[in-house]
Design a protein around this motif. Structure first.
Motif, PDB file in Angstrom:
ATOM      1  N   HIS A  87       0.823  -1.217   0.000  1.00  0.00           N
ATOM      2  CA  HIS A  87       0.000   0.000   0.000  1.00  0.00           C
ATOM      3  C   HIS A  87       0.860   1.271   0.000  1.00  0.00           C
ATOM      4  N   LEU A  88       1.747   1.372  -0.984  1.00  0.00           N
ATOM      5  CA  LEU A  88       2.530   2.598  -1.128  1.00  0.00           C
ATOM      6  C   LEU A  88       1.597   3.791  -1.240  1.00  0.00           C
ATOM      7  N   SER A  89       1.860   4.806  -0.437  1.00  0.00           N
ATOM      8  CA  SER A  89       0.926   5.927  -0.311  1.00  0.00           C
ATOM      9  C   SER A  89       1.260   7.054  -1.287  1.00  0.00           C
ATOM     10  N   LEU A  90       0.221   7.774  -1.699  1.00  0.00           N
ATOM     11  CA  LEU A  90       0.419   8.975  -2.499  1.00  0.00           C
ATOM     12  C   LEU A  90       0.909  10.144  -1.648  1.00  0.00           C
ATOM     13  N   ASN A  91       0.817  10.005  -0.332  1.00  0.00           N
ATOM     14  CA  ASN A  91       1.247  11.057   0.586  1.00  0.00           C
ATOM     15  C   ASN A  91       2.581  10.661   1.211  1.00  0.00           C
ATOM     16  N   LEU A  92       3.654  11.319   0.782  1.00  0.00           N
ATOM     17  CA  LEU A  92       5.001  10.924   1.186  1.00  0.00           C
ATOM     18  C   LEU A  92       5.367  11.602   2.511  1.00  0.00           C
ATOM     19  N   THR A  93       4.699  11.174   3.579  1.00  0.00           N
ATOM     20  CA  THR A  93       4.991  11.693   4.912  1.00  0.00           C
ATOM     21  C   THR A  93       6.279  11.071   5.445  1.00  0.00           C
ATOM     22  N   GLU A  94       6.764  11.568   6.572  1.00  0.00           N
ATOM     23  CA  GLU A  94       7.969  10.997   7.168  1.00  0.00           C
ATOM     24  C   GLU A  94       7.728   9.545   7.582  1.00  0.00           C
ATOM     25  N   LYS A  95       6.535   9.273   8.088  1.00  0.00           N
ATOM     26  CA  LYS A  95       6.201   7.889   8.455  1.00  0.00           C
ATOM     27  C   LYS A  95       6.229   6.984   7.239  1.00  0.00           C
ATOM     28  N   GLU A  96       5.706   7.481   6.105  1.00  0.00           N
ATOM     29  CA  GLU A  96       5.723   6.699   4.871  1.00  0.00           C
ATOM     30  C   GLU A  96       7.148   6.473   4.387  1.00  0.00           C
ATOM     31  N   LYS A  97       8.005   7.481   4.497  1.00  0.00           N
ATOM     32  CA  LYS A  97       9.400   7.316   4.094  1.00  0.00           C
ATOM     33  C   LYS A  97      10.092   6.258   4.935  1.00  0.00           C
ATOM     34  N   GLN A  98       9.829   6.251   6.247  1.00  0.00           N
ATOM     35  CA  GLN A  98      10.421   5.243   7.132  1.00  0.00           C
ATOM     36  C   GLN A  98       9.932   3.844   6.776  1.00  0.00           C
ATOM     37  N   ARG A  99       8.663   3.733   6.456  1.00  0.00           N
ATOM     38  CA  ARG A  99       8.096   2.443   6.076  1.00  0.00           C
ATOM     39  C   ARG A  99       8.720   1.931   4.776  1.00  0.00           C
ATOM     40  N   ASP A 144      -1.923  -5.291  -4.129  1.00  0.00           N
ATOM     41  CA  ASP A 144      -2.003  -4.064  -3.342  1.00  0.00           C
ATOM     42  C   ASP A 144      -0.620  -3.512  -3.013  1.00  0.00           C
ATOM     43  N   LEU A 145       0.209  -3.491  -4.029  1.00  0.00           N
ATOM     44  CA  LEU A 145       1.503  -2.824  -3.916  1.00  0.00           C
ATOM     45  C   LEU A 145       1.289  -1.337  -3.670  1.00  0.00           C
ATOM     46  N   PHE A 146       0.314  -0.762  -4.351  1.00  0.00           N
ATOM     47  CA  PHE A 146      -0.007   0.658  -4.216  1.00  0.00           C
ATOM     48  C   PHE A 146      -1.334   0.804  -3.471  1.00  0.00           C
ATOM     49  N   ASP A 147      -1.485   1.902  -2.755  1.00  0.00           N
ATOM     50  CA  ASP A 147      -2.782   2.186  -2.158  1.00  0.00           C
ATOM     51  C   ASP A 147      -3.744   2.672  -3.242  1.00  0.00           C
ATOM     52  N   PHE A 148      -3.196   3.342  -4.248  1.00  0.00           N
ATOM     53  CA  PHE A 148      -3.959   3.663  -5.451  1.00  0.00           C
ATOM     54  C   PHE A 148      -2.978   3.776  -6.602  1.00  0.00           C
ATOM     55  N   TYR A 149      -3.337   3.180  -7.743  1.00  0.00           N
ATOM     56  CA  TYR A 149      -2.488   3.289  -8.923  1.00  0.00           C
ATOM     57  C   TYR A 149      -3.377   3.282 -10.154  1.00  0.00           C
ATOM     58  N   PHE A 150      -3.192   4.292 -10.990  1.00  0.00           N
ATOM     59  CA  PHE A 150      -3.816   4.321 -12.307  1.00  0.00           C
ATOM     60  C   PHE A 150      -2.766   4.820 -13.277  1.00  0.00           C
ATOM     61  N   GLU A 151      -2.506   4.023 -14.302  1.00  0.00           N
ATOM     62  CA  GLU A 151      -1.452   4.368 -15.248  1.00  0.00           C
ATOM     63  C   GLU A 151      -2.046   4.985 -16.510  1.00  0.00           C
ATOM     64  N   TYR A 152      -1.785   6.261 -16.705  1.00  0.00           N
ATOM     65  CA  TYR A 152      -2.181   6.932 -17.935  1.00  0.00           C
ATOM     66  C   TYR A 152      -1.206   6.556 -19.053  1.00  0.00           C
ATOM     67  N   LYS A 153      -1.612   6.804 -20.284  1.00  0.00           N
ATOM     68  CA  LYS A 153      -0.799   6.384 -21.427  1.00  0.00           C
ATOM     69  C   LYS A 153       0.613   6.953 -21.375  1.00  0.00           C
ATOM     70  N   ASN A 154       0.734   8.240 -21.000  1.00  0.00           N
ATOM     71  CA  ASN A 154       2.043   8.884 -21.013  1.00  0.00           C
ATOM     72  C   ASN A 154       2.430   9.476 -19.655  1.00  0.00           C
ATOM     73  N   VAL A 155       1.743   9.048 -18.590  1.00  0.00           N
ATOM     74  CA  VAL A 155       1.978   9.646 -17.274  1.00  0.00           C
ATOM     75  C   VAL A 155       2.058   8.544 -16.231  1.00  0.00           C
ATOM     76  N   ILE A 189      -9.204  11.886  -6.939  1.00  0.00           N
ATOM     77  CA  ILE A 189     -10.313  10.975  -6.647  1.00  0.00           C
ATOM     78  C   ILE A 189      -9.784   9.694  -6.023  1.00  0.00           C
ATOM     79  N   GLY A 190      -8.728   9.123  -6.620  1.00  0.00           N
ATOM     80  CA  GLY A 190      -8.147   7.889  -6.100  1.00  0.00           C
ATOM     81  C   GLY A 190      -7.634   8.041  -4.688  1.00  0.00           C
TER      82      GLY A 190
END
Length: 245
Positions: A12-24, A47-58, A159-160
């Motif tokens: 569940h890699l988070s979209l919010n890169l807090t200090e706690k997330e960095k330590q994890r 569930d590697l990511f907490d949210f993941y959507f891959e756009y064509k070029n992003v 939204i994700g």
């Protein structure tokens, strides 16, 4: 597949890169270093990511450090396999062709050293998941993915991120965990009766190694609170807890 084989799930890699997330994430990357030292194969079971959507070029830049560390694992000669979970199904060629050796869109199985291993992320198995199973058919459809892809990435990820936060409570009571384990064991027994030695699941955020007839059901825990993984040494699969160095 080279031995040993490591199985992990629900990072569940988070979209919010807090200090706690960095330590994890640093804890996860220490685990990657161990795999590079031992050699073998890594299987990430959903569930590697907490949210993941891959756009064509992003692709989302917040996961850059993870991409880099995972590529170092692969460059060291480790094969990395990825079974998609309910949080990270919407992948395209960056995941399937560049980041991982092999990506599985549904349950899969491996046979190594005459050991048959059935691997599932586990979502949608429970009898009370009927509503989710119907929803899953919609959100995994090409129509939904194409329509969602028309949103600007800033909107799509906002939204994700909102939806992920709403479903972010992964700790359950002992009573609920037992109810889940007992029902999953019914599905596991069916696979074991078909000749599989191990039934490995993620998704349920509990760590369990349960003997069933002539096989075992392993629920992998997570990398949010358990920091557990399973390891197959060519003889048997055991559940372990990762300890920080």
């Amino acid at each position: 597949m080279d031995l040993p084989i490591y199985f992990i799930s629900d990072i569940h890699l988070s979209l919010n890169l807090t200090e706690k997330e960095k330590q994890r994430q640093r804890r996860l990357f220490d685990f990657f270093k161990e795999i590079k030292n031992t050699g073998g194969t890594l299987v990430i079971n959903g569930d590697l990511f907490d949210f993941y959507f891959e756009y064509k070029n992003v692709i989302p830049k917040v996961f850059f450090k993870f991409y880099h560390e995972l590529m170092k694992v692969r460059e060291s000669g480790i094969e990395v396999h990825y079974v998609l979970g309910n949080h990270d199904f919407w992948v395209k060629d960056f995941i399937t062709e560049q980041l991982f050796d092999k990506t599985y869109f549904s349950d899969t199985s491996f046979e190594v050293n005459n050991t048959k291993i059935y691997v599932t992320h586990g979502d949608g198995y429970l009898s009370w998941d009927r509503g989710y199973r119907a929803l899953r058919k919609i959100i995994r459809s090409k129509l939904f993915i194409n329509l969602y892809g028309m949103l600007h990435p800033r909107i799509g990820y906002a939204i994700g991120n909102f939806v992920s936060k709403k479903g972010g409570n992964y700790l359950h009571s002992a009573e609920r965990n037992k109810k889940i384990s007992d029902e999953m064991s019914i599905h596991a027994k069916k696979k074991i009766d078909q000749g599989f030695d191990y039934f490995i699941s993620g998704h349920y955020h509990q760590a369990e190694d349960r003997k069933l007839n002539d096989g075992n059901m392993i629920i992998l825990g997570d990398w949010l609170s358990f920091f557990t993984y399973a390891k197959y040494n060519g003889n048997k699969i055991k559940l372990h807890k990762w300890k920080e160095s």
